[in-house]
Design an enzyme around this catalytic site. Structure first.
Site, PDB file in Angstrom:
ATOM      1  NE  ARG A  50      -2.077  -4.530  -1.064  1.00 33.62           N
ATOM      2  CZ  ARG A  50      -1.613  -3.858  -0.007  1.00 33.62           C
ATOM      3  NH1 ARG A  50      -0.496  -4.222   0.561  1.00 33.62           N
ATOM      4  NH2 ARG A  50      -2.282  -2.828   0.471  1.00 33.62           N
ATOM      5  CG  ASP A  92       1.289  -2.556  10.809  1.00 34.75           C
ATOM      6  OD1 ASP A  92       2.110  -1.896  10.152  1.00 34.75           O
ATOM      7  OD2 ASP A  92       0.579  -3.443  10.314  1.00 34.75           O
ATOM      8  CB  THR A 108       2.681   0.897   6.405  1.00 30.65           C
ATOM      9  OG1 THR A 108       1.322   0.628   6.789  1.00 30.65           O
ATOM     10  CG2 THR A 108       3.561   0.656   7.621  1.00 30.65           C
ATOM     11  NE  ARG A 114      -2.143  -4.846   5.619  1.00 28.66           N
ATOM     12  CZ  ARG A 114      -2.433  -5.267   4.404  1.00 28.66           C
ATOM     13  NH1 ARG A 114      -2.958  -6.431   4.221  1.00 28.66           N
ATOM     14  NH2 ARG A 114      -2.191  -4.510   3.369  1.00 28.66           N
ATOM     15  CG  ASP A 172       4.008  -7.521   8.255  1.00 26.36           C
ATOM     16  OD1 ASP A 172       4.815  -7.433   9.180  1.00 26.36           O
ATOM     17  OD2 ASP A 172       3.447  -8.583   7.916  1.00 26.36           O
ATOM     18  N   GLY A 219       0.837  -1.214   0.000  1.00 28.40           N
ATOM     19  CA  GLY A 219       0.000   0.000   0.000  1.00 28.40           C
ATOM     20  C   GLY A 219       0.865   1.255   0.000  1.00 28.40           C
ATOM     21  CG  ASP A 275      -1.686  -0.199   8.175  1.00 26.39           C
ATOM     22  OD1 ASP A 275      -2.522   0.654   7.825  1.00 26.39           O
ATOM     23  OD2 ASP A 275      -1.520  -1.271   7.566  1.00 26.39           O
TER      24      ASP A 275
HETATM   25  O1  F6P Z   1      -1.405  -1.565   4.877  1.00 27.72           O
HETATM   26  C1  F6P Z   1      -1.913  -0.386   4.428  1.00 27.72           C
HETATM   27  C2  F6P Z   1      -3.384  -0.479   4.155  1.00 27.72           C
HETATM   28  O2  F6P Z   1      -3.822   0.796   3.764  1.00 27.72           O
HETATM   29  C3  F6P Z   1      -4.225  -1.041   5.294  1.00 27.72           C
HETATM   30  O3  F6P Z   1      -4.512  -0.076   6.277  1.00 27.72           O
HETATM   31  C4  F6P Z   1      -5.420  -1.567   4.558  1.00 27.72           C
HETATM   32  O4  F6P Z   1      -5.982  -2.646   5.256  1.00 27.72           O
HETATM   33  C5  F6P Z   1      -4.841  -2.056   3.280  1.00 27.72           C
HETATM   34  O5  F6P Z   1      -3.630  -1.354   3.077  1.00 27.72           O
HETATM   35  C6  F6P Z   1      -5.734  -1.865   2.076  1.00 27.72           C
HETATM   36  O6  F6P Z   1      -5.099  -2.416   0.975  1.00 27.72           O
HETATM   37  P1  F6P Z   1      -5.605  -2.277  -0.538  1.00 27.72           P
HETATM   38  O7  F6P Z   1      -5.120  -0.971  -1.064  1.00 27.72           O
HETATM   39  O8  F6P Z   1      -4.960  -3.420  -1.238  1.00 27.72           O
HETATM   40  O9  F6P Z   1      -7.099  -2.320  -0.528  1.00 27.72           O
END
Ligand code: F6P
Length: 326
Positions: free
Chosen positions: A75, A133, A129, A175, A106, A14, A131
């Site tokens: 990803r 985390d 990130t 997340r 992560d 992300g 998050d």
């Molecule tokens: O890890 C970053 C994040 O924004 C999380 O907070 C969220 O769960 C996820 O990515 C969403 O991912 P995507 O952009 O693949 O929907």
């Protein structure tokens, strides 16, 4: 003896505000130290397919203020396979890249660790990130901007919540981590935060109601961290609607708008300090570490630790939120 002549840089997973500031700092610091820099587009995917370009200092001009990532991100499922990682390694050799800087969360660091183990390539990770985390760093790049975005959104929702005497459950990202929800709630003056780290969502909900929820106020705002544990804002709202039909309940899911926007001053500074630290870490012969920040000091955290350990949430925050929202 340090033999690194050319570093590759990529962003993966992300996107997060401040990634561009990090790309800028890594590029300029590498050039300052006499190294070549190659930008790898679309994360590990671009490493496999060879979407790679040599960067000069001007490639990173005028990007410090921009959200997202100029290197794009993805990803990549193929990089999760040994065959995919071998293709990526062959590309590094072909491009003459001696070390890799990976910016992401992560998943990005997990991929980096495997890759480094299999092919003995020096990798330095940067925590990018929203998050927040990752273990071993007080802050991740993008978190502060996302927190400010959440605060601005909640301020706006509060206007309509108050006008209608409504109870709002606002879902924020993370997340399975409650940093955005907990600190977002404190910053926006919400009544409560429901986060996966503390206890079951049911307990947090009944706790909140027993503690005088809506006794003194006509409208209320509760931040809910996205997670299977909390059930998200929808799940929580459904339970409340069934148990307390007297409340006029609404749900708002902030979603991906939390990932966008111009990075805050704090994220730009953090990304710049961390970006410069990546090259310094390579010069010191560090490998397979994530750059972190602890008590305002740059630290090196083994990637294995950053991804394996759960970062604890400061329990005092709950106390702060409870008292400040009576
Ligand atoms: O890890 C970053 C994040 O924004 C999380 O907070 C969220 O769960 C996820 O990515 C969403 O991912 P995507 O952009 O693949 O929907």
């Amino acid at each position: 003896m340090n033999k690194i002549r050319c570093i590759g840089i990529l962003t993966s997973g992300g996107d997060a505000p401040g990634m561009n500031a990090a790309i800028r700092a890594v590029t300029r610091s590498a050039i300052y130290n006499g190294m070549k820099v190659k930008g790898i587009y679309r994360g590990y995917k671009g490493l496999i397919t060879g979407e790679i370009e040599e960067f000069q200092t001007q490639h990173v001009s005028n990007i410090i203020q921009r959200g997202g990532t100029i290197l794009k991100t993805a990803r990549c499922m193929e990089f999760k396979t040994p065959e995919g990682r071998k293709l990526a390694y062959d590309r590094l050799v072909e491009e003459g890249i001696d070390a890799l800087i990976t910016i992401g969360g992560d998943g990005t660091l997990t991929g980096a660790r495997l890759f480094a183990q299999e092919f003995n390539i020096p990798i330095i990770g940067l925590p990018g990130t929203i998050d927040n985390d990752l273990y071993g760093t007080d802050l991740t790049i993008g978190y502060d901007t996302a927190l400010n975005t959440i605060m601005e959104c909640v301020d706006k929702i509060r206007d309509t919540a108050t006008s209608h005497d409504r109870l709002f459950f606002i879902e924020v990202m993370g997340r399975d981590a409650g940093f955005l929800a907990m600190n977002g709630a404190i910053a926006s003056g919400a009544e409560a935060a429901i986060i996966p780290e503390i206890s079951l969502a049911e307990e947090q909900l009944s706790d909140m109601i027993e503690n005088g929820f809506r006794k003194s106020k006509n409208s209320s705002i509760v931040l809910v961290a996205e997670s299977e544990v909390t059930g998200g804002a929808m799940g929580v709202a459904e339970r409340v609607k069934n148990e307390y039909p007297q409340f006029d309940v609404r749900v708002s899911i902030l979603g991906h708008l939390q990932r966008g926007g111009s990075p805050s001053a704090q994220d730009r500074i953090l990304a710049t300090r961390m970006g410069i630290a990546t090259v310094e870490a390579l010069l010191e012969d560090q490998r397979n570490v994530m750059i972190g920040i602890q008590n305002d000091q740059i630290v090196y955290v083994p990637i294995s630790k950053a991804i394996k350990n759960d970062k604890p949430i400061n329990q005092d925050l709950l106390h702060t939120l409870r008292i400040s929202s009576i």
